[in-house]
Design a protein around this motif. Structure first.
Motif, PDB file in Angstrom:
ATOM      1  N   CYS A  52     101.097  59.731  67.586  1.00 28.88           N
ATOM      2  CA  CYS A  52      99.997  59.412  67.084  1.00 28.88           C
ATOM      3  C   CYS A  52     100.024  58.263  66.189  1.00 28.88           C
ATOM      4  CB  CYS A  52      99.472  60.730  66.340  1.00 28.88           C
ATOM      5  SG  CYS A  52      98.845  61.914  67.383  1.00 28.88           S
ATOM      6  N   VAL A  58      90.537  55.264  68.235  1.00 25.29           N
ATOM      7  CA  VAL A  58      91.605  55.927  69.074  1.00 25.29           C
ATOM      8  C   VAL A  58      90.834  56.548  70.292  1.00 25.29           C
ATOM      9  CG1 VAL A  58      93.267  57.720  69.309  1.00 25.29           C
ATOM     10  CG2 VAL A  58      93.394  56.232  67.271  1.00 25.29           C
ATOM     11  N   ASN A  59      91.156  56.183  71.490  1.00 26.55           N
ATOM     12  CA  ASN A  59      90.430  56.871  72.600  1.00 26.55           C
ATOM     13  C   ASN A  59      91.100  58.301  72.645  1.00 26.55           C
ATOM     14  OD1 ASN A  59      90.134  57.908  75.446  1.00 26.55           O
ATOM     15  ND2 ASN A  59      90.054  55.950  76.111  1.00 26.55           N
ATOM     16  N   TYR A  60      90.299  59.261  72.596  1.00 30.04           N
ATOM     17  CA  TYR A  60      90.859  60.735  72.268  1.00 30.04           C
ATOM     18  C   TYR A  60      91.100  61.168  73.562  1.00 30.04           C
ATOM     19  CZ  TYR A  60      85.874  61.607  72.164  1.00 30.04           C
ATOM     20  OH  TYR A  60      84.454  61.660  72.445  1.00 30.04           O
ATOM     21  N   ALA A  61      90.477  60.819  74.917  1.00 30.11           N
ATOM     22  CA  ALA A  61      91.028  61.146  76.087  1.00 30.11           C
ATOM     23  C   ALA A  61      92.430  60.901  76.167  1.00 30.11           C
ATOM     24  CB  ALA A  61      89.954  60.872  77.322  1.00 30.11           C
ATOM     25  N   GLU A  62      92.699  59.543  76.352  1.00 26.04           N
ATOM     26  CA  GLU A  62      93.965  58.830  76.483  1.00 26.04           C
ATOM     27  C   GLU A  62      94.787  59.494  75.526  1.00 26.04           C
ATOM     28  OE1 GLU A  62      95.836  55.074  74.593  1.00 26.04           O
ATOM     29  OE2 GLU A  62      94.835  54.379  76.442  1.00 26.04           O
ATOM     30  N   LEU A  63      94.682  59.633  74.163  1.00 25.02           N
ATOM     31  CA  LEU A  63      95.519  60.366  73.219  1.00 25.02           C
ATOM     32  C   LEU A  63      95.840  61.791  73.835  1.00 25.02           C
ATOM     33  CD1 LEU A  63      96.958  60.810  70.377  1.00 25.02           C
ATOM     34  CD2 LEU A  63      94.620  61.887  69.762  1.00 25.02           C
ATOM     35  N   SER A  64      94.875  62.742  74.182  1.00 26.24           N
ATOM     36  CA  SER A  64      95.183  63.972  74.712  1.00 26.24           C
ATOM     37  C   SER A  64      96.026  64.049  75.790  1.00 26.24           C
ATOM     38  CB  SER A  64      93.885  64.605  75.098  1.00 26.24           C
ATOM     39  OG  SER A  64      92.845  64.750  73.944  1.00 26.24           O
ATOM     40  N   GLN A  65      95.918  62.936  76.613  1.00 29.44           N
ATOM     41  CA  GLN A  65      96.800  63.099  77.923  1.00 29.44           C
ATOM     42  C   GLN A  65      98.153  62.809  77.656  1.00 29.44           C
ATOM     43  OE1 GLN A  65      94.999  60.148  80.720  1.00 29.44           O
ATOM     44  NE2 GLN A  65      92.908  61.547  80.585  1.00 29.44           N
ATOM     45  N   ARG A  66      98.262  61.715  76.544  1.00 25.99           N
ATOM     46  CA  ARG A  66      99.654  61.480  76.036  1.00 25.99           C
ATOM     47  C   ARG A  66     100.295  62.695  75.276  1.00 25.99           C
ATOM     48  NH1 ARG A  66     100.053  55.890  73.302  1.00 25.99           N
ATOM     49  NH2 ARG A  66     102.062  56.328  73.459  1.00 25.99           N
ATOM     50  N   TYR A  71      99.421  54.650  67.348  1.00 23.46           N
ATOM     51  CA  TYR A  71      98.208  53.910  67.525  1.00 23.46           C
ATOM     52  C   TYR A  71      97.949  53.195  66.334  1.00 23.46           C
ATOM     53  CZ  TYR A  71      97.076  56.854  71.650  1.00 23.46           C
ATOM     54  OH  TYR A  71      97.013  57.262  72.849  1.00 23.46           O
ATOM     55  N   THR A 127      87.696  49.997  71.763  1.00 23.85           N
ATOM     56  CA  THR A 127      88.784  49.612  71.514  1.00 23.85           C
ATOM     57  C   THR A 127      89.251  49.316  69.915  1.00 23.85           C
ATOM     58  OG1 THR A 127      88.080  47.269  71.550  1.00 23.85           O
ATOM     59  CG2 THR A 127      88.698  48.223  73.652  1.00 23.85           C
TER      60      THR A 127
END
Length: 120
Positions: A84, A52-60, A87, A49
Motif C-alpha cells: 500500500c 489509488v485505483n482501488y480495484a487494482e489495489l484489491s487485486q494486488r 502507491y 490517475t
C-alpha cells in the motif's frame, strides 16, 4: 486527518501459519486496508490517475494474501502495508489481517493482527 480509501473484507485462501496442517490445507484469510492520502487532486480533476485505483489495489492485496506463505500474521500484515505504501501519495496505511478459522483450542470468532504504518 487525511482522506481515506478503505477496502474491507478482501478474502482469499492462503497457507499461512506455523503448523504443518495450516500449510497443507490452508484456510480463509481476510484483510481490511485503510489508506490515508489526499484525494482532493483526484476530486478536482475527476482523474483516476491522481488517486489509488482501488480495484487494482484489491487485486494486488489479494495476490499477497493468497501468495507465498508466511508463519506469522504480523509478517503478512507488513507485506500488505508495504504494498500500500508503494502507491504515490499514500501517507499511511492501517492493515487488519483476519484469521477466522484459527485453531485456538477454544471457541472464538476471529483472530486479527492490526498494524499502522506511515511513509518515512
Amino acid at each position: 486527518m487525511a482522506d481515506r480509501i478503505t477496502v474491507h473484507g478482501l478474502t482469499g485462501h492462503g497457507f499461512h501459519g506455523v503448523y504443518p496442517e495450516e500449510r497443507e490445507r490452508g484456510q480463509t484469510f481476510r484483510v481490511d486496508a485503510a489508506l490515508e492520502l489526499d484525494t482532493a487532486p483526484a476530486a478536482a480533476t475527476d482523474d483516476l490517475t491522481r488517486t489509488v485505483n482501488y480495484a487494482e489495489l484489491s487485486q494486488r492485496l489479494h495476490a499477497v494474501l493468497v501468495g507465498d506463505p508466511v508463519d506469522l500474521l504480523e509478517t503478512l500484515a507488513q507485506r500488505l502495508a508495504d504494498l500500500c505504501l508503494g502507491y504515490d501519495g499514500v501517507q499511511a496505511v492501517e492493515i487488519t489481517v483476519h484469521k477466522p478459522q484459527a485453531d485456538l483450542g477454544v471457541p472464538a470468532d476471529d483472530v486479527t493482527v492490526a498494524i499502522r504504518r506511515e511513509r518515512r
